[in-house]
Design a protein around this motif. Structure first.
Motif, PDB file in Angstrom:
ATOM      1  N   ASP A 190      59.964 -28.435 -41.362  1.00 41.30           N
ATOM      2  CA  ASP A 190      60.451 -27.066 -41.190  1.00 41.30           C
ATOM      3  C   ASP A 190      61.977 -26.976 -41.244  1.00 41.30           C
ATOM      4  N   LEU A 191      62.641 -28.065 -41.616  1.00 41.96           N
ATOM      5  CA  LEU A 191      64.097 -28.053 -41.722  1.00 41.96           C
ATOM      6  C   LEU A 191      64.536 -27.169 -42.894  1.00 41.96           C
ATOM      7  N   PRO A 192      65.763 -26.664 -42.837  1.00 44.27           N
ATOM      8  CA  PRO A 192      66.289 -25.937 -43.999  1.00 44.27           C
ATOM      9  C   PRO A 192      66.245 -26.830 -45.241  1.00 44.27           C
ATOM     10  N   LYS A 193      66.133 -26.234 -46.416  1.00 38.57           N
ATOM     11  CA  LYS A 193      65.949 -26.991 -47.655  1.00 38.57           C
ATOM     12  C   LYS A 193      67.069 -28.001 -47.912  1.00 38.57           C
ATOM     13  N   GLU A 194      68.267 -27.708 -47.433  1.00 38.81           N
ATOM     14  CA  GLU A 194      69.384 -28.624 -47.684  1.00 38.81           C
ATOM     15  C   GLU A 194      69.384 -29.830 -46.741  1.00 38.81           C
TER      16      GLU A 194
END
Length: 321
Positions: free
Chosen positions: A268-272
Motif C-alpha cells: 500500500d506504499l505510494p508508487k514511488e
C-alpha cells in the motif's frame, strides 16, 4: 474404464457425526468435491465410480478420517487443504503436520499447525532469532506469531512482547477523523489486539499492557529504541520502506526474537516507494540465523472462498491486467 466400489467404516457414531459435519455440511461439501460418488449410512462410507476416481477419493477420505480420530473435529479448511495435497500426489498424514499443542486460547481451544508450511514456520520461530513469513491473507502468519510470542512469555523465554505495524493508509484517508493520534492509528493495530484477545483474553491482555509487558504500537515508535529480552512482531511489513525495515531490524537486542510478516502482493506504499520486505529478501536471504518462510494459498485457513478469490486475482494478474 473399470468401475470400482469401496467402503470405509468409522469407529463409532460420534466419529461419523464429526466427519459428516453439522447438518451434514462436510459431507455435502465432499460430495461436490470428490470425483467419485460417495454415500453415507451410519458409520459406513461407500465410494463408487471409475477406479482412479475411487482411489483418489479413498485417499482423501482416509486423510480426513485421520483428523477426526486424532483431533475430534473436521473443518472445511481441512478438507480443502488435504484435497490440494491429494491432487498433487502427496500422501501426507495429519500426524505429519501436528506436533502437539502450541498453547490453548483463553477459551481453551488448542492451537496447532494446520498445514506443513505452518509447521515449518513454527519450527523456524523456535530455532531462529529472526524469521520472515511471507504469504497471502488467511495463512496464519500473524496469528501464529502472536501465539508463539505468548508461549515464549509464559515460558519466561522473554520478558515482554512488542507488536508493531507501519502506519500506511490503504487507499483510505483517516486524517479527517476526530480524536487524538492513538484513536486515529488504532484501526491499523486492531488485528493485533484481536489476536491477543483471542489467545489471552481481554482482561489479561489489558493487565499486561498496563504493566508494559505487552505493547502494541506503530512502527515509528520503535525508532531509537533497543529491545532486549523481547519477542517483537512486525506485521504488514510489505508496507515498510527499506529505511524503516533497516531501522526495525537494528532494534533487536540481546535475548530477543523478531518475526516479520507480510504479503508482498498487497503493498500500500505510494508508487514511488519500494517495499522493504521485497528488498530484504535479496539482502538477508543467505544470512545464517535468519529464515524466510513462504506460505501460499494452499495454507489459507479461512472461508473456502478466500482461496478462490486469491486464485482469481492470480489469474487476472498473470493475464497482464
Amino acid at each position: 474404464m473399470e468401475e470400482k466400489e469401496a467402503r470405509i467404516i468409522l469407529k463409532d457414531n460420534q466419529k461419523a457425526g464429526i466427519f459428516l459435519g453439522t447438518g451434514d455440511e462436510n459431507f455435502r461439501y465432499l460430495k461436490n468435491l470428490c470425483p467419485a460418488e460417495i454415500f453415507a449410512r451410519g458409520t459406513e462410507i461407500t465410494v463408487r465410480g471409475k477406479a482412479a476416481d475411487v482411489d483418489f477419493t479413498l485417499q482423501l477420505l482416509e486423510s480426513l478420517i485421520d483428523i477426526v480420530e486424532s483431533e475430534g473435529h473436521l473443518a472445511i479448511s481441512d478438507i480443502n487443504y488435504f484435497n490440494n495435497l491429494t491432487q498433487k500426489g502427496e500422501k501426507t498424514k495429519h500426524q505429519d503436520i501436528v506436533s502437539g499443542n502450541i498453547l490453548n486460547t483463553a477459551r481453551g481451544k488448542a492451537v496447532k499447525a494446520k498445514t506443513l508450511r505452518q509447521k515449518k514456520y513454527i519450527q523456524s520461530i523456535l530455532s531462529d532469532d529472526v524469521v520472515f513469513a511471507i504469504g497471502p491473507a488467511g495463512t496464519g502468519k500473524t496469528y501464529l506469531a502472536v501465539v508463539m510470542a505468548v508461549g515464549a512469555l509464559r515460558n519466561t523465554e522473554v520478558e515482554r512482547i512488542r507488536l508493531v505495524r507501519p502506519v500506511v493508509e490503504a487507499g483510505e484517508k483517516l486524517g479527517f477523523l476526530p480524536g487524538d493520534f492513538i484513536v486515529l492509528v488504532n484501526p491499523y493495530l486492531r488485528p493485533l489486539y484481536d489476536g491477543l484477545f483471542d489467545i489471552l483474553g481481554v482482561d489479561i491482555t489489558q493487565r499486561y499492557m498496563e504493566k508494559n509487558i505487552i505493547e502494541v504500537a506503530p512502527l515509528a515508535y520503535m525508532r531509537g529504541r533497543t529491545l532486549n529480552d523481547a519477542f517483537i512482531i512486525l506485521d504488514e511489513a510489505q508496507n515498510t520502506t527499506p529505511q524503516q525495515m533497516k531501522m526495525f531490524l537494528t532494534r533487536l537486542g540481546f535475548g530477543s526474537k523478531a518475526v516479520i510478516t507480510g504479503d508482498i502482493t498487497q503493498v500500500d506504499l505510494p508508487k514511488e516507494e519500494y517495499s522493504g520486505l521485497i528488498e530484504i529478501q535479496k539482502i538477508l536471504g543467505q544470512v545464517k540465523g535468519i529464515s524466510f518462510e513462504y506460505l501460499t494459498k494452499d495454507d489459507v485457513i479461512r472461508h473456502p472462498l478466500v482461496q478462490k478469490i486469491i486464485n482469481a486475482y492470480e489469474s487476472y494478474e498473470e493475464a497482464g491486467n
